[in-house]
Design an enzyme around this catalytic site. Structure first.
Site: not given
Length: 383
Positions: A208, A334, A362
């Protein structure tokens, strides 16, 4: 979380076909009962194995947190799916293509895993690796705690693992709203790399917003980083900020917009200081394929994301950042950083190789821990 803010996923691009293993059945009526008994025994054995793995992973996570609290800092751990080739990859001349990865039986509907014995028999020779030390860098709002399954699995493969709590994250007590820059946010990672011995290298794994963080230190310490692995992560070009990247298109991600809560500790007339997430929407946004226990862990552990680092533009050079070998792991299901946006990043700044964990949300360290582990080991073995 994926800090999409006002972004729309770019149009999907065509890519090479991926190989998907499909099972076939054969036999006759006389053998059906025998196979039913075999499957029943196998199912019971698998459930028992899964329960043991989960218990060991939880124990490892608790021990990890306890040691961090006792030692007042980062504790390095002492040894304890598919592949997509990019056309014209600048690094393709270094290595022969790897065989495509494949998966086996599902652990559960939410968490398909490879059999533990297969993972432990991947013919991993630590002495043949450029480095056996993997450093895990969490995403926005997360902390080192999110890697507990990955830590346990990598240690079973005899790899050395360090999970970092960035400033104001995890058990770090700094006020997130007081973070003014990306360098301040990644200070624990900078300090860790500074303290490596001469000649020691590590593999950085960023998830991320952690992708922006590892990019920042790749520019500072290229000689100390053997490989950089971006896992559903922001992979920026020079002159871009994380916000810039997610603002390339108009935003259609209503779920992301509804989930975000901006914090204004300096007053409503000043820029936001941090972004918090609506806990009631975490499952749909970040953990739509993850087990309920991991979602519960995240709901009581996640912290706000400092806003100034999201706005900061990176300065990345070919001689430093560009000299580090990069790999990207896409997450196919995701909702925070959609697959179209991941593929756009890969196209804009091609890494050496691109992998995909099919069906992952995710947070593959929760939803597909053994699939993620397998790819990390596979990338570590690339020479």
């Amino acid at each position: 979380m994926g800090i999409c803010l006002s972004a729309e996923s770019p149009p999907r691009k065509n890519h090479s076909k991926r190989v998907i293993n499909q099972s076939t059945t054969s036999g006759n009526t006389n053998s059906s009962n025998r196979w039913s008994r075999v499957r029943s025994l196998s199912s019971r054995r698998e459930k028992f194995d899964d329960a043991m793995i989960h218990e060991h992973a939880i124990a490892a996570a608790l021990l990890f947190q306890q040691h961090q609290q006792q030692n007042g800092g980062i504790l390095p751990f002492d040894r304890s799916t598919s592949l997509r080739h990019l056309p014209g990859s600048t690094n393709s001349k270094r290595h022969n293509p790897l065989p495509r990865s494949s998966s086996t039986r599902p652990r559960s509907v939410a968490d398909p895993l490879l059999p533990p014995q297969q993972l432990l028999n991947q013919d991993l020779n630590i002495d043949e690796l450029e480095t056996s030390h993997i450093v895990l860098v969490h995403g926005g709002g997360f902390g080192a705690w999110c890697w507990y399954k990955t830590i346990a699995l990598l240690e079973e493969s005899k790899l050395k693992v360090t999970a970092i709590d960035l400033t104001g994250s995890g058990i770090d007590l700094f006020d997130t709203n007081s973070i003014k820059s990306l360098s301040q946010y990644v200070t624990p990672l900078i300090d860790f790399l500074k303290n490596l011995t001469d000649g020691e290298k590590v593999i950085l794994v960023g998830h991320d917003f952690g992708g922006s963080c590892i990019s920042y230190v790749m520019e500072l310490f290229p000689s100390k980083i053997a490989k950089a692995i971006f896992v559903a992560a922001s992979m920026l070009k020079s002159g871009q900020s994380t916000l810039d990247m997610f603002s390339q298109k108009e935003n259609t991600n209503d779920l992301m917009r509804k989930s975000q809560k901006f914090m204004y500790t300096n007053g409503n007339n000043s820029p936001p200081t941090a972004i918090d997430l609506d806990k009631t929407l975490l499952k749909d946004l970040l953990f739509n394929q993850s087990p309920p226990k991991d979602i519960a862990l995240a709901s009581v552990s996640m912290r706000p994301i400092p806003f100034p680092p999201v706005l900061e533009k990176l300065s990345l050079s070919d001689s430093n950042y560009g000299s580090v070998r990069r790999f990207y792991i896409e997450t196919g299901n995701d909702n925070a950083i959609p697959i179209d946006l991941q593929e756009w990043m890969v196209t804009e700044s091609p890494p050496e190789k691109v992998f995909r964990i099919k069906g992952s949300d995710h947070s593959p360290f929760f939803s597909k821990p053994q699939g993620l582990h397998k790819l990390l080991v596979e990338i570590a073995k690339i020479i």
